[in-house]
Each structure stands twice: as C-alpha cells, then as structure tokens.
Design a protein around this motif. Structure first.
Motif, PDB file in Angstrom:
ATOM      1  N   PRO A 122       7.219   8.525 -16.129  1.00 20.99           N
ATOM      2  CA  PRO A 122       5.898   8.044 -17.803  1.00 20.99           C
ATOM      3  C   PRO A 122       5.844   9.478 -17.571  1.00 20.99           C
ATOM      4  CG  PRO A 122       5.430   6.842 -15.720  1.00 20.99           C
ATOM      5  CD  PRO A 122       6.210   7.526 -15.239  1.00 20.99           C
ATOM      6  N   GLY A 123       4.901  10.045 -17.622  1.00 20.53           N
ATOM      7  CA  GLY A 123       4.891  11.242 -17.103  1.00 20.53           C
ATOM      8  C   GLY A 123       5.839  13.153 -17.336  1.00 20.53           C
ATOM      9  N   ASP A 155      -2.790  17.597  -9.444  1.00 20.49           N
ATOM     10  CA  ASP A 155      -2.845  18.347  -7.598  1.00 20.49           C
ATOM     11  C   ASP A 155      -3.375  17.771  -6.638  1.00 20.49           C
ATOM     12  OD1 ASP A 155      -0.088  18.879  -8.665  1.00 20.49           O
ATOM     13  OD2 ASP A 155      -0.629  21.004  -8.629  1.00 20.49           O
ATOM     14  N   LEU A 156      -4.407  17.247  -7.069  1.00 23.94           N
ATOM     15  CA  LEU A 156      -5.608  17.559  -6.013  1.00 23.94           C
ATOM     16  C   LEU A 156      -5.422  16.010  -5.174  1.00 23.94           C
ATOM     17  CD1 LEU A 156      -9.063  19.219  -6.982  1.00 23.94           C
ATOM     18  CD2 LEU A 156      -6.993  20.272  -5.471  1.00 23.94           C
ATOM     19  N   LEU A 157      -5.476  15.332  -6.119  1.00 21.12           N
ATOM     20  CA  LEU A 157      -5.388  13.991  -5.630  1.00 21.12           C
ATOM     21  C   LEU A 157      -3.982  13.258  -5.604  1.00 21.12           C
ATOM     22  CD1 LEU A 157      -6.426  12.029  -8.916  1.00 21.12           C
ATOM     23  CD2 LEU A 157      -7.725  12.141  -7.112  1.00 21.12           C
ATOM     24  N   ALA A 158      -2.659  14.328  -5.798  1.00 25.52           N
ATOM     25  CA  ALA A 158      -1.372  14.207  -4.787  1.00 25.52           C
ATOM     26  C   ALA A 158      -1.445  14.540  -3.475  1.00 25.52           C
ATOM     27  CB  ALA A 158      -0.625  14.925  -5.870  1.00 25.52           C
ATOM     28  N   GLY A 159      -2.400  15.696  -3.407  1.00 29.68           N
ATOM     29  CA  GLY A 159      -2.074  16.757  -2.334  1.00 29.68           C
ATOM     30  C   GLY A 159      -3.130  15.687  -1.417  1.00 29.68           C
ATOM     31  N   LEU A 160      -4.589  14.698  -1.646  1.00 30.45           N
ATOM     32  CA  LEU A 160      -4.294  13.501  -1.158  1.00 30.45           C
ATOM     33  C   LEU A 160      -4.346  12.494  -0.545  1.00 30.45           C
ATOM     34  CD1 LEU A 160      -8.374  13.720  -2.777  1.00 30.45           C
ATOM     35  CD2 LEU A 160      -7.813  15.177  -0.369  1.00 30.45           C
ATOM     36  N   THR A 176       0.549  -0.946  -0.346  1.00 27.90           N
ATOM     37  CA  THR A 176      -0.034   0.068   0.129  1.00 27.90           C
ATOM     38  C   THR A 176       1.275   1.436  -0.131  1.00 27.90           C
ATOM     39  OG1 THR A 176      -1.905  -1.277   1.176  1.00 27.90           O
ATOM     40  CG2 THR A 176      -1.753   1.555   1.038  1.00 27.90           C
ATOM     41  N   GLU A 177       2.124   1.001   0.591  1.00 23.97           N
ATOM     42  CA  GLU A 177       3.020   2.947   1.064  1.00 23.97           C
ATOM     43  C   GLU A 177       4.195   2.230  -0.812  1.00 23.97           C
ATOM     44  OE1 GLU A 177       4.306   2.922   4.976  1.00 23.97           O
ATOM     45  OE2 GLU A 177       5.150   0.756   4.105  1.00 23.97           O
ATOM     46  N   LEU A 178       3.902   1.957  -1.165  1.00 24.29           N
ATOM     47  CA  LEU A 178       4.867   1.267  -2.488  1.00 24.29           C
ATOM     48  C   LEU A 178       3.826   2.266  -3.332  1.00 24.29           C
ATOM     49  CD1 LEU A 178       7.046  -1.527  -1.952  1.00 24.29           C
ATOM     50  CD2 LEU A 178       8.028   0.649  -1.309  1.00 24.29           C
ATOM     51  N   THR A 179       2.776   1.462  -3.438  1.00 24.68           N
ATOM     52  CA  THR A 179       1.589   1.872  -4.193  1.00 24.68           C
ATOM     53  C   THR A 179       1.169   3.618  -4.395  1.00 24.68           C
ATOM     54  OG1 THR A 179      -0.055  -0.048  -4.642  1.00 24.68           O
ATOM     55  CG2 THR A 179      -0.573   1.411  -5.574  1.00 24.68           C
ATOM     56  N   ALA A 180       0.796   3.699  -2.962  1.00 24.45           N
ATOM     57  CA  ALA A 180       0.804   4.863  -2.423  1.00 24.45           C
ATOM     58  C   ALA A 180       2.140   5.946  -3.620  1.00 24.45           C
ATOM     59  CB  ALA A 180       0.958   5.626  -1.004  1.00 24.45           C
ATOM     60  N   LEU A 181       3.261   6.066  -3.198  1.00 27.50           N
ATOM     61  CA  LEU A 181       4.200   6.458  -3.401  1.00 27.50           C
ATOM     62  C   LEU A 181       4.722   6.329  -4.674  1.00 27.50           C
ATOM     63  CD1 LEU A 181       6.712   5.682  -0.552  1.00 27.50           C
ATOM     64  CD2 LEU A 181       6.209   8.136  -0.842  1.00 27.50           C
ATOM     65  N   PHE A 182       3.726   5.808  -5.422  1.00 31.73           N
ATOM     66  CA  PHE A 182       3.932   6.008  -7.214  1.00 31.73           C
ATOM     67  C   PHE A 182       2.840   6.193  -7.836  1.00 31.73           C
ATOM     68  CE2 PHE A 182       3.129   3.811 -11.173  1.00 31.73           C
ATOM     69  CZ  PHE A 182       4.313   3.490 -12.132  1.00 31.73           C
ATOM     70  N   MET A 183       1.467   6.546  -7.088  1.00 33.44           N
ATOM     71  CA  MET A 183       1.052   7.281  -6.857  1.00 33.44           C
ATOM     72  C   MET A 183       1.229   8.382  -7.632  1.00 33.44           C
ATOM     73  SD  MET A 183      -1.155   5.549  -9.360  1.00 33.44           S
ATOM     74  CE  MET A 183      -2.340   6.911  -9.025  1.00 33.44           C
ATOM     75  N   LEU A 184       1.838   9.304  -5.968  1.00 32.11           N
ATOM     76  CA  LEU A 184       2.708  10.280  -6.020  1.00 32.11           C
ATOM     77  C   LEU A 184       2.828  10.120  -7.054  1.00 32.11           C
ATOM     78  CD1 LEU A 184       2.496  13.413  -3.823  1.00 32.11           C
ATOM     79  CD2 LEU A 184       4.061  12.133  -2.881  1.00 32.11           C
ATOM     80  N   LEU A 190       2.956   9.471  -9.905  1.00 32.04           N
ATOM     81  CA  LEU A 190       2.889   9.887 -11.135  1.00 32.04           C
ATOM     82  C   LEU A 190       1.688  10.901 -11.889  1.00 32.04           C
ATOM     83  CD1 LEU A 190       2.152   8.116 -13.498  1.00 32.04           C
ATOM     84  CD2 LEU A 190       0.356   7.046 -12.282  1.00 32.04           C
ATOM     85  N   LEU A 191       0.840  11.233 -10.263  1.00 28.39           N
ATOM     86  CA  LEU A 191       0.051  12.409 -10.141  1.00 28.39           C
ATOM     87  C   LEU A 191       0.656  13.527 -10.449  1.00 28.39           C
ATOM     88  CD1 LEU A 191      -2.286  10.922  -7.824  1.00 28.39           C
ATOM     89  CD2 LEU A 191      -2.913  11.280 -10.444  1.00 28.39           C
ATOM     90  N   GLY A 192       1.891  13.936  -9.387  1.00 30.08           N
ATOM     91  CA  GLY A 192       2.417  15.114  -9.374  1.00 30.08           C
ATOM     92  C   GLY A 192       3.004  15.685 -11.044  1.00 30.08           C
ATOM     93  N   THR A 193       2.929  14.538 -11.831  1.00 33.59           N
ATOM     94  CA  THR A 193       3.250  15.120 -12.841  1.00 33.59           C
ATOM     95  C   THR A 193       3.283  16.371 -13.302  1.00 33.59           C
ATOM     96  OG1 THR A 193       3.252  12.686 -13.820  1.00 33.59           O
ATOM     97  CG2 THR A 193       3.512  14.319 -15.231  1.00 33.59           C
ATOM     98  N   GLY A 194       1.819  17.076 -13.480  1.00 29.15           N
ATOM     99  CA  GLY A 194       1.669  18.607 -13.667  1.00 29.15           C
ATOM    100  C   GLY A 194       2.494  19.853 -13.070  1.00 29.15           C
TER     101      GLY A 194
END
Length: 231
Positions: A186-187, A207-212, A6-14, A16-20
């Motif tokens: 990827p981004g 940014d909103l998703l990364a913040g969450l 879960t921690e690794l997935t959250a960091l990867f998504m952080l 990925l979603l932080g590309t902007g």
C-alpha cells in the motif's frame, strides 16, 4: 509447525509501517521506473516481481531451517534431541537478527554500512536493463526489474527473512515473506501515486513502531528458545 495469525499480522504490520524506510531506498526507483510509465499496470508488474523474489527468498530460508533440523536428526545419536537443539539454535539466530534490526530502527545501534550503500548499478547488465526499461517501459521489463530489485539489501526485508528461517518449512517461510511484502505494497503504491512527501512526514514514528514489532517478534522467539532449553 503452523504459522500463527499473530505472526502473520506482525509481519504485515512490519511491512506496512516500514514504508517510510522503504521510500529512501525504493522510492526513487519506483518514481523512475513504473512511475514514468504513466499506467497503474506498470506498478502492479513491478511489485509482482518484487513480491515473487521476497517469496522465493522466504521459501529458501524456511527450507534451509527445515533442512538443518532434518540433517541434525540424521547425524545425531538421538534424533529427537538433535532436532530440538538445532531448532533452538535457529530460533536463537533468527531472534538475534530481529532484535538487532529492531534496535537499529529505534536508533540504538547503527545498521551495517553494506545495507546503506546497496547499489544496484554495480550488478552486471544493470545499465542495459535500465536503458531498455526507460525506452520501452513495458510491463514485462518492469516485472523483471522488480524480480531483480526485490533482493536488494534492506534491514526490514532481511528481518522478515530471518523470521522465515524459523518458520519450520519451505511453504511457511514463503508465506511469511509474502505477507511482509504485501504489507509494503500500500505505501509503495502510494509513493508511485505521489504521496511520498506525506509518508516521509511520519517516517520516524513508523520506524519506531516497526522497530518495536521486530523486538516483539524477537522476544517471542527468544522466550520460546529459553523455555525449550529449560525442559
């Protein structure tokens, strides 16, 4: 302490979603450096250097957290009690950092000015290195540039490094930072391929998703601290 999926997935998504967010700081550098070389290997060389720097910083943070816990066990009268207290303190610090950076992504607090005005041109030897990269554009020079620029102040990467502080060891900290870095890949490769305009369009949502995600990781750390304190 093993890292959860879960921690690794959250960091990867952080990542990925932080590309902007990354486009604003790293986008121009990617276009100006590996983007001008005209070959995909140039992008791989640059990002390999950047990911190595992320991994090394994560290892340093994980080792620092682990070292503080061991030091507490040596200095304390009751080693187990001092280890537990130090671990709680590190978890609290990492959680507060993540909470702050998460709130900044959501727009509730402002990022520190020193994060926004990071200027690599102030580094010694920067102009010479930039000139050499512009002239030669070799993969080796771009790899070196990635190593250097991987340490630029950035709220997203610093949030990942804060999480690495609570990893409990050098390897775990390195793995956390590396997974975050892989999420950004990827981004930023897409930016190099000319997709910056598309990614900017959805920057606010990302940014909103990364913040969450950061606030979620902070909440887990803080809940663990509170639970441990109550025992």
């Amino acid at each position: 302490m093993p890292i959860s999926s879960t921690e690794l997935t959250a960091l990867f998504m952080l990542g990925l979603l932080g590309t902007g967010h990354c486009i604003g700081m790293c986008g121009p550098l990617i276009v100006a450096l590996p983007g001008q070389a005209g070959r995909f290997s140039a992008h791989l060389a640059y990002h390999a250097g950047r990911l190595i720097t992320y991994t090394l910083i994560g290892a340093l943070m994980g080792g620092l957290g682990s070292g503080l816990i061991r030091l507490a066990s040596v200095l304390g009268r009751d080693p187990m009690v001092w280890m537990a207290r130090t671990q709680m303190g590190i978890g609290l610090l990492a959680g507060l950092f993540l909470l702050f950076f998460g709130l900044s992504r959501l727009g509730f607090v402002a990022e520190p000015n020193w994060l926004a005005v990071a200027n690599p041109a102030a580094m010694p030897g920067w102009r010479g290195l930039m000139g050499r990269v512009a002239d030669r554009r070799s993969n080796g020079d771009l790899f070196l540039m990635g190593l250097i620029l991987g340490g630029l102040p950035c709220g997203l990467s610093y949030a990942a490094f804060a999480k690495s502080l609570s990893a409990g060891g050098t390897l775990a900290g390195a793995a956390m930072a590396l997974v975050f870095g892989l999420g950004t890949l990827p981004g930023l490769l897409a930016v190099g391929a000319g997709a910056a305009a598309l990614l900017r369009r959805y920057r606010r949502q990302a940014d909103l998703l990364a913040g969450l995600i950061m606030i979620g990781m902070a909440a887990l750390l803080l809940v663990n601290v509170i639970t441990a304190f109550g025992k």
